[in-house]
Write an enzyme that holds these catalytic residues in place. Sequence first.
Site, PDB file in Angstrom:
ATOM      1  N   CYS A  84       0.820  -1.220   0.000  1.00 61.32           N
ATOM      2  CA  CYS A  84       0.000   0.000   0.000  1.00 61.32           C
ATOM      3  C   CYS A  84       0.853   1.270   0.000  1.00 61.32           C
ATOM      4  CB  CYS A  84      -0.934  -0.008   1.198  1.00 61.32           C
ATOM      5  SG  CYS A  84      -1.886  -1.530   1.291  1.00 61.32           S
ATOM      6  N   HIS A 335      -9.316   3.356  -1.275  1.00 61.94           N
ATOM      7  CA  HIS A 335      -7.953   2.844  -1.215  1.00 61.94           C
ATOM      8  C   HIS A 335      -7.612   2.000  -2.447  1.00 61.94           C
ATOM      9  CE1 HIS A 335      -4.198   1.485   0.221  1.00 61.94           C
ATOM     10  NE2 HIS A 335      -4.571   0.452   0.920  1.00 61.94           N
TER      11      HIS A 335
END
Lengths: 388, 122
Positions: A84, A335
């Site tokens: 991420c 996200h």
Amino acid sequence: MARAAVVGAGMTKFGVHDTPLQELFGRAALDAFDDAGITPDDVDAFYFGNAMGGQTENDTHLGPKLASHVGMAGIPVQRYEDACATSSNAFKNAVEAVEAGVHDVALVGGVERCTPETGKDTPEMTRIFASASHRQYEQPTGLTFPGVFALFTQRHMHEHGTTEEQLAHVAVKNHGNGSLNPNAHFGKQTTVEEALDAPKIADPFRLMDCCPFSDGASAVVIVSDDYADSFDAPVDVSGIGHATDVVPIGDKDQPHVTQAARDAAAQAYEQADTTADAMDFAEVHDCFTGAEILASEALGLVAEGEGGPAAAEGRTARDGDIPINPSGGLKAKGHPIGATGTAQIVELTEHLRGDAGERQLDGVEQGVAHNLGGDAATTVVTVMEARQ
Amino acid sequence: MSDRLTHAEWSDAVEDGDLLGQECPDCGKVQGTPKAACPDCGSRGLETVELPSEGTVYTETTIHVPPAPIEERGYQVVVVQLGDARVMGRLTDGEVDIGDSVSVSGFVEDHEGYVAPTFAAE
């Protein structure tokens, strides 16, 4: 002295996109070019982030494809993958290269699709996300990514008395902020009661403690410190820290303190010759509500163990003493893994320019972004300030 | 040829009900999974050590939404403090909280044959 300056920023709405990766990224990149007032001919290099395109869409070697799509073929392109923290790692490397005089102008950005538009359902995407945990020593237990942060958060609750209701306050705050952001995946507000009634995902997390699977892209144009004054409204990158922690979780000394974030923040503040106390706002990696609480403490924005109470008391709200995630954060803004890091830079840039529309915070001059990868074993922390 | 602990040896031990770790002779760190060098000090002189089979729960979570191809729901994943090391595993039955005593109860194997230890409440 600034290490580099952001002179152009663009991002797509985060949400569901039935669009090939190059077209999705192209929207963010062209917006960043237009914002900077440059053409692809002005760009010396492209630093690109995508975490999972090989697994999710059978699409690899994306750098040249994307560069070709936006008129930049010919220049050096490099792809970063760091779970991420993918595009903030691309950003760090681009800033270092610009600072070193290798390039005058670089495009940095990321793109990812994580929704069922890729053809993958929730169990399969849960498996792909879990590939960022240790293949040999964690995945065989059936651990998921909500599970990773649940393990950290449960220990934090044990150490500091953090409660599920405090976690819910993080979700409520970020959904409220997201409702002011036209690019957010979720524009709907929620309540503590709704959050506490949601189905369980991984104790202590319920559905509303978790960020969504999102599709999206983000991009920024960065230039050298010397070159920045020839652009309108440059925003300075005054410090970037990057650190890693031990993997797997069992071998970390204190998993819930997220040591890499502490190390990266210390580096970033030192480079910027500033302190946590001087930050006017923060964008932090709230993939789960507990992650925001850990981040708020690791960045020194609140005292140790005070992340939960700070959220519940409104200290991290838009009108609090240290607003966190005015964009809505990963929790509400969304996200899309490889796009998340540079999207935080887009948010800092817009706020520091006073250009964040309905969600603009008053009088902000300095902000910090925190983007983690995997089990927080990669963390990149960026300090930015408005150029005077 | 190094005699440092490998994944294969660690896995074989797990299947036999034993947990192997590594101790660093230079800095004293004890870890529950094999590496080529000490993550704290970089020493390559890691010694294989047998970890205790009983310990306490350091942290835990119950997974309600599993990754493919697991279909079971509501299983508990635990990180267990075993002496100076910690190891991640699956709880076989019941439910435990942080601080509860557990002991090694066997192992689970995933769809590709990778194993993890299992624990049971004491």
